[in-house]
Design a protein around this motif. Structure first.
Motif, PDB file in Angstrom:
ATOM      1  N   SER A   1      -4.417   2.579  -3.117  1.00  0.00           N
ATOM      2  CA  SER A   1      -3.475   2.238  -4.189  1.00  0.00           C
ATOM      3  C   SER A   1      -2.298   1.463  -3.621  1.00  0.00           C
ATOM      4  O   SER A   1      -1.993   1.554  -2.421  1.00  0.00           O
ATOM      5  CB  SER A   1      -2.965   3.500  -4.894  1.00  0.00           C
ATOM      6  N   GLN A   2      -1.643   0.712  -4.495  1.00  0.00           N
ATOM      7  CA  GLN A   2      -0.467  -0.056  -4.106  1.00  0.00           C
ATOM      8  C   GLN A   2       0.661   0.187  -5.101  1.00  0.00           C
ATOM      9  O   GLN A   2       0.417   0.501  -6.266  1.00  0.00           O
ATOM     10  CB  GLN A   2      -0.784  -1.555  -4.070  1.00  0.00           C
ATOM     11  N   TYR A   3       1.885   0.035  -4.615  1.00  0.00           N
ATOM     12  CA  TYR A   3       3.051  -0.013  -5.488  1.00  0.00           C
ATOM     13  C   TYR A   3       3.386  -1.477  -5.747  1.00  0.00           C
ATOM     14  O   TYR A   3       3.300  -2.317  -4.853  1.00  0.00           O
ATOM     15  CB  TYR A   3       4.276   0.639  -4.841  1.00  0.00           C
ATOM     16  N   GLU A   4       3.777  -1.768  -6.974  1.00  0.00           N
ATOM     17  CA  GLU A   4       4.386  -3.050  -7.283  1.00  0.00           C
ATOM     18  C   GLU A   4       5.892  -2.836  -7.175  1.00  0.00           C
ATOM     19  O   GLU A   4       6.438  -1.932  -7.811  1.00  0.00           O
ATOM     20  CB  GLU A   4       3.992  -3.504  -8.682  1.00  0.00           C
TER      21      GLU A   4
ATOM     22  N   THR B   1       2.194   1.702 -10.310  1.00  0.00           N
ATOM     23  CA  THR B   1       1.174   1.939  -9.305  1.00  0.00           C
ATOM     24  C   THR B   1      -0.105   1.216  -9.710  1.00  0.00           C
ATOM     25  O   THR B   1      -0.482   1.210 -10.893  1.00  0.00           O
ATOM     26  CB  THR B   1       0.898   3.438  -9.151  1.00  0.00           C
ATOM     27  N   LEU B   2      -0.769   0.614  -8.732  1.00  0.00           N
ATOM     28  CA  LEU B   2      -1.981  -0.154  -8.962  1.00  0.00           C
ATOM     29  C   LEU B   2      -3.097   0.408  -8.096  1.00  0.00           C
ATOM     30  O   LEU B   2      -2.901   0.679  -6.912  1.00  0.00           O
ATOM     31  CB  LEU B   2      -1.749  -1.630  -8.609  1.00  0.00           C
ATOM     32  N   HIS B   3      -4.296   0.590  -8.684  1.00  0.00           N
ATOM     33  CA  HIS B   3      -5.435   1.152  -7.968  1.00  0.00           C
ATOM     34  C   HIS B   3      -6.451   0.069  -7.614  1.00  0.00           C
ATOM     35  O   HIS B   3      -6.628  -0.909  -8.361  1.00  0.00           O
ATOM     36  CB  HIS B   3      -6.130   2.218  -8.817  1.00  0.00           C
TER      37      HIS B   3
ATOM     38  N   ASN C   1      -5.837  -3.820  -7.866  1.00  0.00           N
ATOM     39  CA  ASN C   1      -4.605  -3.810  -8.662  1.00  0.00           C
ATOM     40  C   ASN C   1      -4.838  -3.552 -10.149  1.00  0.00           C
ATOM     41  O   ASN C   1      -4.377  -4.296 -11.014  1.00  0.00           O
ATOM     42  CB  ASN C   1      -3.836  -5.111  -8.435  1.00  0.00           C
ATOM     43  N   VAL C   2      -5.563  -2.468 -10.417  1.00  0.00           N
ATOM     44  CA  VAL C   2      -5.756  -1.988 -11.784  1.00  0.00           C
ATOM     45  C   VAL C   2      -4.588  -1.066 -12.116  1.00  0.00           C
ATOM     46  O   VAL C   2      -4.307  -0.109 -11.376  1.00  0.00           O
ATOM     47  CB  VAL C   2      -7.089  -1.219 -11.912  1.00  0.00           C
ATOM     48  N   ASP C   3      -3.914  -1.341 -13.212  1.00  0.00           N
ATOM     49  CA  ASP C   3      -2.751  -0.546 -13.606  1.00  0.00           C
ATOM     50  C   ASP C   3      -3.142   0.925 -13.761  1.00  0.00           C
ATOM     51  O   ASP C   3      -4.086   1.257 -14.472  1.00  0.00           O
ATOM     52  CB  ASP C   3      -2.179  -1.081 -14.924  1.00  0.00           C
ATOM     53  N   ALA C   4      -2.405   1.809 -13.082  1.00  0.00           N
ATOM     54  CA  ALA C   4      -2.706   3.241 -13.134  1.00  0.00           C
ATOM     55  C   ALA C   4      -2.563   3.811 -14.529  1.00  0.00           C
ATOM     56  O   ALA C   4      -3.096   4.894 -14.820  1.00  0.00           O
ATOM     57  CB  ALA C   4      -1.790   3.999 -12.165  1.00  0.00           C
ATOM     58  N   HIS C   5      -1.847   3.100 -15.408  1.00  0.00           N
ATOM     59  CA  HIS C   5      -1.665   3.554 -16.786  1.00  0.00           C
ATOM     60  C   HIS C   5      -2.647   2.870 -17.735  1.00  0.00           C
ATOM     61  O   HIS C   5      -2.328   2.655 -18.909  1.00  0.00           O
ATOM     62  CB  HIS C   5      -0.227   3.305 -17.235  1.00  0.00           C
ATOM     63  N   SER C   6      -3.829   2.543 -17.238  1.00  0.00           N
ATOM     64  CA  SER C   6      -4.898   1.992 -18.071  1.00  0.00           C
ATOM     65  C   SER C   6      -6.133   2.884 -17.935  1.00  0.00           C
ATOM     66  O   SER C   6      -7.110   2.525 -17.277  1.00  0.00           O
ATOM     67  CB  SER C   6      -5.218   0.548 -17.655  1.00  0.00           C
ATOM     68  N   PRO C   7      -6.108   4.076 -18.558  1.00  0.00           N
ATOM     69  CA  PRO C   7      -7.191   5.057 -18.352  1.00  0.00           C
ATOM     70  C   PRO C   7      -8.559   4.561 -18.797  1.00  0.00           C
ATOM     71  O   PRO C   7      -9.572   4.921 -18.200  1.00  0.00           O
ATOM     72  CB  PRO C   7      -6.737   6.271 -19.169  1.00  0.00           C
TER      73      PRO C   7
ATOM     74  N   ILE D   1       0.845  -1.193   0.000  1.00  0.00           N
ATOM     75  CA  ILE D   1       0.000   0.000   0.000  1.00  0.00           C
ATOM     76  C   ILE D   1       0.884   1.248   0.000  1.00  0.00           C
ATOM     77  O   ILE D   1       1.863   1.342   0.744  1.00  0.00           O
ATOM     78  CB  ILE D   1      -0.950  -0.012   1.219  1.00  0.00           C
ATOM     79  N   THR D   2       0.550   2.207  -0.866  1.00  0.00           N
ATOM     80  CA  THR D   2       1.405   3.386  -1.060  1.00  0.00           C
ATOM     81  C   THR D   2       1.576   4.206   0.211  1.00  0.00           C
ATOM     82  O   THR D   2       2.567   4.923   0.360  1.00  0.00           O
ATOM     83  CB  THR D   2       0.843   4.281  -2.170  1.00  0.00           C
TER      84      THR D   2
END
Length: 277
Positions: free
Chosen positions: A268-271, A137-139, A246-252, A117-118
């Protein structure tokens, strides 16, 4: 204090330590043995490569280790790390990894990965001290979805059979460990919902109907038709409450579909990753 693998530790002791370690976590956790068994199965946990710290034979800290392939590397995935409150501040996470890494290397593992978790600055610092670096980053989202007002003009298919080759073109990003195809197969508690338009697959999601947990959501992003949103609204005819992690933050496009459906971003979490070669 003794550090050893968890291969001979009773599941009841593992679960008791897990619950004590996470009793004051950011997201409150209280797991049953059945729930943990399901999680360990999805994470492909190998207790021969999972390690714990014991004080007078009581488990006080642990790392559960999942093993599998990720991006061409045999990988050790941290499926859970915990230290009970009375033993924090002793750098036990570092000691556990120093014990575990030679085991990983002997098993042919070339990288380690985890999610954190961030907001968990102490854990992030502990992992950095071991050599982990922050990646993507994962949401995480949860909430209720309002069902479609009327029957949508698409074909909807619901099945317990999952053809990952058929779904592959719609997979939006590399899924986090538990939600990779191998994790879904190991968990064996998901069903597949598919939306087709003119006999062409346009959206799918993998759902645990008992919990409302969505493991994967993929859809055609080239069309102005928001197929992902429409499938979510159709599934909401059967149940309302959902969660997806864990949805990729770069998947708008994925994020927009979830938000438009009414799900709320709650954490949010960091991988993080550490190479062993």
């Amino acid at each position: 204090m003794e550090i050893r693998t968890l291969k001979n530790t009773a599941p009841s002791q593992l679960v008791a330590c897990f619950n004590e370690a996470f009793s004051d976590y950011f997201v409150p956790v209280s797991a049953t043995e059945e729930a943990m068994q399901n999680r360990w199965r999805a994470s492909r946990v190998d207790f021969n490569l999972s390690v714990g710290a014991f004080e007078n034979d009581k488990l006080v800290a642990f790392i559960f280790t999942g093993v599998g392939e990720l991006n061409g590397h045999k990988t050790a995935y941290n499926a859970g790390t915990g230290v009970i409150p009375a033993f924090r501040g002793r750098k036990l996470v570092s000691e556990l990894y120093h014990f575990a890494i030679p085991l990983f290397k002997n098993a042919g593992i070339t990288q380690c990965t985890l999610e954190v978790i961030t907001q968990n600055e102490k854990a992030i610092k502990a992992y950095r001290n071991v050599g982990f670096e922050i990646g993507r980053t994962l949401h995480c989202y949860q909430g209720e979805i309002q069902p479609a007002i009327s029957k949508i003009p698409f074909e909807i298919k619901r099945s317990k059979e999952i053809d990952f080759e058929e779904l592959k073109p719609l997979q939006p990003f590399v899924f986090a460990w538990d939600f990779m195809n191998d994790g879904i197969k190991a968990a064996n508690n998901y069903e597949c919902w598919q939306l087709s338009d003119n006999n062409q697959l346009k959206a799918y999601l993998l759902l645990n109907p008992a919990t409302g947990y969505i493991a994967q959501l993929g859809f055609d992003k080239t069309s102005p038709e928001n197929y992902g949103l429409k499938l979510l609204q159709e599934v909401a005819r059967m149940q309302r409450s959902f969660k997806i992690n864990n949805v990729d933050a770069h998947s708008p496009e994925t994020i927009k579909a979830l938000s438009d459906a009414g799900l709320v971003h709650f954490i949010s979490q960091y991988e993080m990753r550490k190479m062993l070669t």
